[in-house]
Design a protein around this motif. Structure first.
Motif, PDB file in Angstrom:
ATOM      1  N   MET A   1       0.878  11.913  31.449  1.00 28.16           N
ATOM      2  CA  MET A   1       2.109  12.392  32.024  1.00 28.16           C
ATOM      3  C   MET A   1       2.878  11.188  32.564  1.00 28.16           C
ATOM      4  SD  MET A   1       2.783  14.691  35.407  1.00 28.16           S
ATOM      5  CE  MET A   1       2.148  16.210  34.770  1.00 28.16           C
ATOM      6  N   LYS A   2       4.146  11.207  32.427  1.00 19.22           N
ATOM      7  CA  LYS A   2       4.992  10.136  32.931  1.00 19.22           C
ATOM      8  C   LYS A   2       5.668  10.593  34.204  1.00 19.22           C
ATOM      9  CE  LYS A   2       5.948   7.706  28.695  1.00 19.22           C
ATOM     10  NZ  LYS A   2       6.927   6.901  27.998  1.00 19.22           N
ATOM     11  N   THR A   3       5.862   9.633  35.095  1.00 20.27           N
ATOM     12  CA  THR A   3       6.587   9.899  36.330  1.00 20.27           C
ATOM     13  C   THR A   3       7.269   8.613  36.751  1.00 20.27           C
ATOM     14  OG1 THR A   3       6.430  10.897  38.517  1.00 20.27           O
ATOM     15  CG2 THR A   3       4.683   9.356  37.900  1.00 20.27           C
ATOM     16  N   THR A   4       8.170   8.717  37.678  1.00 24.43           N
ATOM     17  CA  THR A   4       8.876   7.544  38.175  1.00 24.43           C
ATOM     18  C   THR A   4       8.602   7.395  39.658  1.00 24.43           C
ATOM     19  OG1 THR A   4      10.636   7.895  36.569  1.00 24.43           O
ATOM     20  CG2 THR A   4      11.142   6.479  38.446  1.00 24.43           C
ATOM     21  N   ILE A   5       8.255   6.180  40.059  1.00 25.82           N
ATOM     22  CA  ILE A   5       8.069   5.903  41.477  1.00 25.82           C
ATOM     23  C   ILE A   5       8.821   4.619  41.816  1.00 25.82           C
ATOM     24  CG2 ILE A   5       5.834   7.063  41.672  1.00 25.82           C
ATOM     25  CD1 ILE A   5       4.496   4.330  41.505  1.00 25.82           C
ATOM     26  N   ASP A   6       9.247   4.512  43.063  1.00 26.72           N
ATOM     27  CA  ASP A   6       9.905   3.296  43.535  1.00 26.72           C
ATOM     28  C   ASP A   6       8.854   2.396  44.162  1.00 26.72           C
ATOM     29  OD1 ASP A   6      12.523   3.958  42.820  1.00 26.72           O
ATOM     30  OD2 ASP A   6      12.754   5.211  44.604  1.00 26.72           O
ATOM     31  N   MET A  26      -0.087  -3.328  33.997  1.00 23.83           N
ATOM     32  CA  MET A  26       0.195  -2.824  35.346  1.00 23.83           C
ATOM     33  C   MET A  26      -0.321  -1.401  35.477  1.00 23.83           C
ATOM     34  SD  MET A  26       3.946  -4.378  36.350  1.00 23.83           S
ATOM     35  CE  MET A  26       4.823  -3.323  35.203  1.00 23.83           C
ATOM     36  N   LYS A  27      -0.178  -0.627  34.426  1.00 24.74           N
ATOM     37  CA  LYS A  27      -0.634   0.757  34.432  1.00 24.74           C
ATOM     38  C   LYS A  27      -2.137   0.830  34.740  1.00 24.74           C
ATOM     39  CE  LYS A  27      -1.410   4.751  31.502  1.00 24.74           C
ATOM     40  NZ  LYS A  27      -1.489   5.258  30.158  1.00 24.74           N
ATOM     41  N   ALA A  28      -2.917  -0.031  34.103  1.00 26.56           N
ATOM     42  CA  ALA A  28      -4.371  -0.016  34.313  1.00 26.56           C
ATOM     43  C   ALA A  28      -4.715  -0.342  35.764  1.00 26.56           C
ATOM     44  CB  ALA A  28      -5.046  -1.000  33.360  1.00 26.56           C
ATOM     45  N   ILE A  29      -4.029  -1.329  36.321  1.00 28.46           N
ATOM     46  CA  ILE A  29      -4.296  -1.704  37.714  1.00 28.46           C
ATOM     47  C   ILE A  29      -3.906  -0.581  38.661  1.00 28.46           C
ATOM     48  CG2 ILE A  29      -3.630  -3.295  39.568  1.00 28.46           C
ATOM     49  CD1 ILE A  29      -3.397  -5.467  37.402  1.00 28.46           C
ATOM     50  N   VAL A  30      -2.741   0.010  38.444  1.00 29.74           N
ATOM     51  CA  VAL A  30      -2.291   1.106  39.306  1.00 29.74           C
ATOM     52  C   VAL A  30      -3.269   2.277  39.242  1.00 29.74           C
ATOM     53  CG1 VAL A  30      -0.482   2.843  39.634  1.00 29.74           C
ATOM     54  CG2 VAL A  30       0.138   0.453  39.246  1.00 29.74           C
ATOM     55  N   GLU A  31      -3.762   2.606  38.069  1.00 25.60           N
ATOM     56  CA  GLU A  31      -4.731   3.704  37.942  1.00 25.60           C
ATOM     57  C   GLU A  31      -5.991   3.427  38.742  1.00 25.60           C
ATOM     58  OE1 GLU A  31      -5.694   5.286  34.063  1.00 25.60           O
ATOM     59  OE2 GLU A  31      -3.660   4.887  33.359  1.00 25.60           O
ATOM     60  N   VAL A  32      -6.527   2.212  38.611  1.00 24.26           N
ATOM     61  CA  VAL A  32      -7.763   1.858  39.331  1.00 24.26           C
ATOM     62  C   VAL A  32      -7.550   1.932  40.841  1.00 24.26           C
ATOM     63  CG1 VAL A  32      -9.357  -0.037  39.837  1.00 24.26           C
ATOM     64  CG2 VAL A  32      -8.733   0.451  37.478  1.00 24.26           C
ATOM     65  N   VAL A  33      -6.462   1.346  41.300  1.00 27.55           N
ATOM     66  CA  VAL A  33      -6.183   1.314  42.740  1.00 27.55           C
ATOM     67  C   VAL A  33      -5.965   2.723  43.289  1.00 27.55           C
ATOM     68  CG1 VAL A  33      -4.534   0.505  44.473  1.00 27.55           C
ATOM     69  CG2 VAL A  33      -5.316  -1.044  42.684  1.00 27.55           C
TER      70      VAL A  33
END
Length: 82
Positions: A1-6, A26-33
């Motif tokens: 799913m796609k979403t937008t965040i600031d 960046m996506k992989a890092i954001v998911e892990v965090v």
């Protein structure tokens, strides 16, 4: 799913730098965090256990209770103007 965040610019630049250094996205890092942060939120905190110490004694004086801090405080300041 796609979403937008600031994301604040400085944080985004840090994220890009780390992704490049680790040769990942960046996506992989954001998911892990996010997974780690959410997992921490779900873990119940261990109940705090107050460690008590006596110095050559047998604990509280007879008639005192750890649940009665007002009386303990009164005894501690007895004769000291408190």
């Amino acid at each position: 799913m796609k979403t937008t965040i600031d994301i604040p610019v400085r944080l985004l630049l840090q994220l890009k730098k780390v992704a490049k250094e680790r040769n990942t996205t960046m996506k992989a890092i954001v998911e892990v965090v996010l997974r780690e942060a959410l997992a921490k939120q779900r873990r119940p905190r261990a109940a705090y256990r107050l460690q008590t110490h006596t110095f050559g004694g047998q604990g509280l004086q007879k008639g005192l209770s750890w649940d009665d801090w007002g009386t303990i405080r009164d005894h501690a300041y007895e004769g000291r103007g408190g």
